[in-house]
Write a protein that holds these residues in place. Sequence first.
Motif, PDB file in Angstrom:
ATOM      1  N   LEU A  34       0.820  -1.214   0.000  1.00 49.33           N
ATOM      2  CA  LEU A  34       0.000   0.000   0.000  1.00 49.33           C
ATOM      3  C   LEU A  34       0.852   1.260   0.000  1.00 49.33           C
ATOM      4  N   ASN A  35       1.921   1.267   0.777  1.00 49.14           N
ATOM      5  CA  ASN A  35       2.810   2.435   0.815  1.00 49.14           C
ATOM      6  C   ASN A  35       3.430   2.705  -0.547  1.00 49.14           C
ATOM      7  N   SER A  36       3.934   1.659  -1.200  1.00 50.26           N
ATOM      8  CA  SER A  36       4.576   1.870  -2.501  1.00 50.26           C
ATOM      9  C   SER A  36       3.554   2.248  -3.568  1.00 50.26           C
ATOM     10  N   LEU A  37       2.345   1.669  -3.524  1.00 56.41           N
ATOM     11  CA  LEU A  37       1.306   2.050  -4.480  1.00 56.41           C
ATOM     12  C   LEU A  37       0.895   3.507  -4.287  1.00 56.41           C
ATOM     13  N   ASN A  38       0.829   3.951  -3.042  1.00 60.01           N
ATOM     14  CA  ASN A  38       0.497   5.357  -2.774  1.00 60.01           C
ATOM     15  C   ASN A  38       1.584   6.287  -3.296  1.00 60.01           C
ATOM     16  N   LYS A  39       2.843   5.921  -3.104  1.00 54.26           N
ATOM     17  CA  LYS A  39       3.941   6.737  -3.644  1.00 54.26           C
ATOM     18  C   LYS A  39       3.851   6.808  -5.162  1.00 54.26           C
ATOM     19  N   LEU A  40       3.683   5.659  -5.804  1.00 52.62           N
ATOM     20  CA  LEU A  40       3.606   5.625  -7.267  1.00 52.62           C
ATOM     21  C   LEU A  40       2.418   6.435  -7.757  1.00 52.62           C
ATOM     22  N   SER A  41       1.305   6.323  -7.085  1.00 56.08           N
ATOM     23  CA  SER A  41       0.123   7.090  -7.461  1.00 56.08           C
ATOM     24  C   SER A  41       0.397   8.590  -7.351  1.00 56.08           C
ATOM     25  N   GLY A  42       1.074   8.992  -6.299  1.00 56.17           N
ATOM     26  CA  GLY A  42       1.425  10.399  -6.124  1.00 56.17           C
ATOM     27  C   GLY A  42       2.350  10.912  -7.210  1.00 56.17           C
ATOM     28  N   TRP A  43       3.151  10.018  -7.747  1.00 52.62           N
ATOM     29  CA  TRP A  43       4.070  10.377  -8.830  1.00 52.62           C
ATOM     30  C   TRP A  43       3.424  10.190 -10.197  1.00 52.62           C
ATOM     31  N   LYS A  44       2.128   9.828 -10.219  1.00 56.37           N
ATOM     32  CA  LYS A  44       1.369   9.613 -11.467  1.00 56.37           C
ATOM     33  C   LYS A  44       1.959   8.468 -12.302  1.00 56.37           C
ATOM     34  N   VAL A  45       2.418   7.418 -11.618  1.00 53.26           N
ATOM     35  CA  VAL A  45       2.965   6.239 -12.280  1.00 53.26           C
ATOM     36  C   VAL A  45       1.972   5.099 -12.102  1.00 53.26           C
ATOM     37  N   SER A  46       1.589   4.469 -13.205  1.00 53.21           N
ATOM     38  CA  SER A  46       0.651   3.354 -13.175  1.00 53.21           C
ATOM     39  C   SER A  46       1.330   2.082 -12.704  1.00 53.21           C
ATOM     40  N   VAL A  47       0.532   1.200 -12.143  1.00 54.83           N
ATOM     41  CA  VAL A  47       0.984  -0.145 -11.812  1.00 54.83           C
ATOM     42  C   VAL A  47       0.081  -1.097 -12.577  1.00 54.83           C
ATOM     43  N   VAL A  48       0.694  -1.964 -13.376  1.00 57.08           N
ATOM     44  CA  VAL A  48      -0.054  -2.933 -14.168  1.00 57.08           C
ATOM     45  C   VAL A  48       0.357  -4.315 -13.697  1.00 57.08           C
ATOM     46  N   ALA A  49      -0.626  -5.095 -13.223  1.00 58.33           N
ATOM     47  CA  ALA A  49      -0.367  -6.461 -12.766  1.00 58.33           C
ATOM     48  C   ALA A  49      -0.963  -7.425 -13.782  1.00 58.33           C
ATOM     49  N   ILE A  50      -0.150  -8.347 -14.245  1.00 55.79           N
ATOM     50  CA  ILE A  50      -0.607  -9.338 -15.217  1.00 55.79           C
ATOM     51  C   ILE A  50      -0.619 -10.689 -14.521  1.00 55.79           C
ATOM     52  N   SER A  51      -1.793 -11.284 -14.425  1.00 54.21           N
ATOM     53  CA  SER A  51      -1.916 -12.618 -13.850  1.00 54.21           C
ATOM     54  C   SER A  51      -3.112 -13.313 -14.469  1.00 54.21           C
ATOM     55  N   SER A  52      -3.029 -14.620 -14.584  1.00 58.22           N
ATOM     56  CA  SER A  52      -4.122 -15.431 -15.139  1.00 58.22           C
ATOM     57  C   SER A  52      -4.572 -14.924 -16.508  1.00 58.22           C
ATOM     58  N   ASN A  53      -3.626 -14.536 -17.339  1.00 55.41           N
ATOM     59  CA  ASN A  53      -3.904 -14.079 -18.705  1.00 55.41           C
ATOM     60  C   ASN A  53      -4.798 -12.850 -18.763  1.00 55.41           C
ATOM     61  N   GLN A  54      -4.790 -12.046 -17.726  1.00 53.11           N
ATOM     62  CA  GLN A  54      -5.533 -10.792 -17.763  1.00 53.11           C
ATOM     63  C   GLN A  54      -4.679  -9.691 -17.170  1.00 53.11           C
TER      64      GLN A  54
END
Length: 71
Positions: A34-54
């Motif tokens: 959660l901390n790292s996702l909040n930092k990335l969000s604040g920096w306007k950087v997306s996080v894309v998780a690929i699992s189960s072919n989606q």
Amino acid sequence: MERPKVMELAHARKVDAVLVTELSRWGRSTQDLLNSLNKLSGWKVSVVAISSNQSNRYFGDDCCTAKFAPL
């Protein structure tokens, strides 16, 4: 690529998105995730998780034109 380097690139806005195989692989714990996702969000950087072919995008604007930092 190691996570500290990815975070450094994200903070410097040298990447627009981070691509991970599974979101659970990004954080060492729920709080760390959660901390790292909040930092990335604040920096306007997306996080894309690929699992189960989606693909699931967690933050950011247009992933199709993003500069990725693969792990």
